[in-house]
Motif scaffolding. Structure first.
Motif, PDB file in Angstrom:
ATOM      1  N   THR A 236       0.859  -1.183   0.000  1.00 28.89           N
ATOM      2  CA  THR A 236       0.000   0.000   0.000  1.00 28.89           C
ATOM      3  C   THR A 236       0.900   1.239   0.000  1.00 28.89           C
ATOM      4  OG1 THR A 236      -0.118   0.049   2.431  1.00 28.89           O
ATOM      5  CG2 THR A 236      -1.849  -1.172   1.264  1.00 28.89           C
TER       6      THR A 236
ATOM      7  N   GLU B 250      -5.093   2.476  -1.381  1.00 27.55           N
ATOM      8  CA  GLU B 250      -5.679   1.707  -0.298  1.00 27.55           C
ATOM      9  C   GLU B 250      -5.373   0.219  -0.426  1.00 27.55           C
ATOM     10  OE1 GLU B 250      -7.671   0.439   3.006  1.00 27.55           O
ATOM     11  OE2 GLU B 250      -7.234   2.527   2.436  1.00 27.55           O
ATOM     12  N   LYS B 251      -5.480  -0.313  -1.637  1.00 29.98           N
ATOM     13  CA  LYS B 251      -5.201  -1.737  -1.841  1.00 29.98           C
ATOM     14  C   LYS B 251      -4.884  -2.024  -3.296  1.00 29.98           C
ATOM     15  CE  LYS B 251      -9.478  -2.671  -0.377  1.00 29.98           C
ATOM     16  NZ  LYS B 251     -10.730  -3.411  -0.006  1.00 29.98           N
ATOM     17  N   LYS B 252      -4.131  -3.091  -3.501  1.00 29.49           N
ATOM     18  CA  LYS B 252      -3.791  -3.579  -4.833  1.00 29.49           C
ATOM     19  C   LYS B 252      -4.187  -5.044  -4.900  1.00 29.49           C
ATOM     20  CE  LYS B 252       0.239  -2.485  -6.529  1.00 29.49           C
ATOM     21  NZ  LYS B 252      -0.047  -1.668  -7.742  1.00 29.49           N
TER      22      LYS B 252
ATOM     23  N   ASN C 232      -5.821  -1.388  -8.951  1.00 29.89           N
ATOM     24  CA  ASN C 232      -5.433  -0.425  -7.916  1.00 29.89           C
ATOM     25  C   ASN C 232      -6.662   0.314  -7.405  1.00 29.89           C
ATOM     26  OD1 ASN C 232      -2.681  -1.004  -8.126  1.00 29.89           O
ATOM     27  ND2 ASN C 232      -2.400   0.467  -9.782  1.00 29.89           N
TER      28      ASN C 232
ATOM     29  N   LYS D 143      -7.443   5.725  -2.351  1.00 30.49           N
ATOM     30  CA  LYS D 143      -8.159   6.268  -1.195  1.00 30.49           C
ATOM     31  C   LYS D 143      -9.109   7.401  -1.576  1.00 30.49           C
ATOM     32  CE  LYS D 143      -4.547   4.830   2.018  1.00 30.49           C
ATOM     33  NZ  LYS D 143      -3.502   5.218   3.002  1.00 30.49           N
TER      34      LYS D 143
ATOM     35  N   THR E 130      -5.258  -3.074   5.359  1.00 30.85           N
ATOM     36  CA  THR E 130      -6.303  -2.231   4.782  1.00 30.85           C
ATOM     37  C   THR E 130      -7.179  -1.622   5.873  1.00 30.85           C
ATOM     38  OG1 THR E 130      -7.876  -4.060   4.539  1.00 30.85           O
ATOM     39  CG2 THR E 130      -6.343  -3.685   2.722  1.00 30.85           C
TER      40      THR E 130
END
Length: 314
Positions: free
Chosen positions: A59, A64-66, A106, A109, A222
């Motif tokens: 991150t 925020e996350k992958k 991807n 945020k 996360t």
């Protein structure tokens, strides 16, 4: 007293579920016109997609996350009847596309999503669409398709895909998101833009944590958990099509016995319902699209249905 205990247990169960975090997922998605009508078997007649997704531990300040995705997929196309005999009666080519896909998704945020993927596969007899359709027809007791000898010629399939999604407006039970797709390669080349609107049966999750966009995978890194979701959605899109090898034949050869020109502009609409059940999330959708090719016998629009089953785990 018993009622209070029951509601306490129920609320505790919901609370525990809402705090669970699953970082991996298997999914199966099937497009078929049989899900609209048992008497319909034409054009984009079947699509099968087996996917495995897993959450990266990486991150950043903005990310925020992958999520990474590995998928095996298959598209199948036939004329208005799979049993049409004379090649002169074909109103679109028989065609199949078998591919493997690797993708990276991807989730930012600021409530935007960027997805990219590469597909490598084959079109034509090497995609084994005839064998798959014979198997499906045996299950349902339908006649075997007999026109596959006129299928689009075999050729390499190599496609790059990009998708960008941005949230435009939202509240607890309604949102609207701008979605854009670009595909370029030896099978499909087109551009699409439109909207994805959700109406929540319960409060909606942000798009970066929603099953709507396969974003509901989480771990200790996360800010979200895998919370329950249930919503209906509408997704209208307009596309400009530059090239479609399943209609025109591959530009890598000129061996296809039957080909047609394409309609450059296409409108599609998808309406459906999605919901989570513990580790599972399920979906059903009805898909509409306008005419894709220059064939006077093809109707101005067509429909097919979609079933989706996802299972999450760690």
């Amino acid at each position: 007293m018993k009622q209070k205990i029951f509601f306490f247990i129920l609320l505790s169960s919901i609370s525990l579920f809402s705090q669970r975090k699953y970082a991996k997922e298997f999914s199966f998605l099937n497009d078929n016109d049989l899900y609209i009508s048992p008497n319909q078997d034409r054009y984009y007649t079947n699509g099968m997609f087996f996917s495995y997704r897993y959450l990266s531990n990486n991150t950043t300040e903005k990310l925020e996350k992958k999520i990474f995705e590995i998928q095996i997929g298959h598209h199948m196309y036939t004329p208005f009847k799979a049993t049409v005999e004379q090649s002169s009666d074909h109103d679109r080519p028989f065609a199949g596309y078998l591919f493997g896909r690797f993708g990276m998704q991807n989730f930012y945020k600021n409530n935007t999503i960027l997805k990219s993927s590469i597909e490598i596969g084959v079109i034509g007899p090497a995609a084994m669409s005839k064998e798959l359709q014979d198997f499906i027809h045996d299950i349902y007791g339908y006649k075997k398709a007999i026109g596959w000898k006129h299928e689009i010629a075999s050729a390499l399939g190599l496609n790059l895909n990009l998708e960008y999604i941005k949230n435009l407006a939202n509240d607890n039970h309604f949102d609207i998101n701008w979605t854009n797709n670009v595909r370029a390669g030896t099978v499909y080349t087109d551009f699409s833009t439109g909207f994805y609107g959700r109406i929540g049966i319960n409060p909606l999750q942000k798009i970066i944590n929603s099953i709507a966009f396969n974003g509901n995978l989480n771990n200790k890194n996360t800010s979200f958990s895998n919370k329950p979701e249930a919503f209906i959605y509408l997704k209208p899109m307009i596309s400009y099509v530059l090239y479609d090898a399943t209609i025109q034949g591959s530009f890598l050869n000129n061996n296809s016995p039957i080909t047609f020109g394409i309609k450059p502009f296409k409108f599609t609409a998808e309406v459906g319902i999605r919901a989570t059940f513990n580790r599972f999330n399920l979906g059903y959708a009805i898909n509409y699209h306008t005419k894709k090719l220059n064939s006077y016998r093809v109707p101005k629009e067509n429909f097919y249905g979609t079933l989706q089953f996802n299972y999450q785990f760690n």
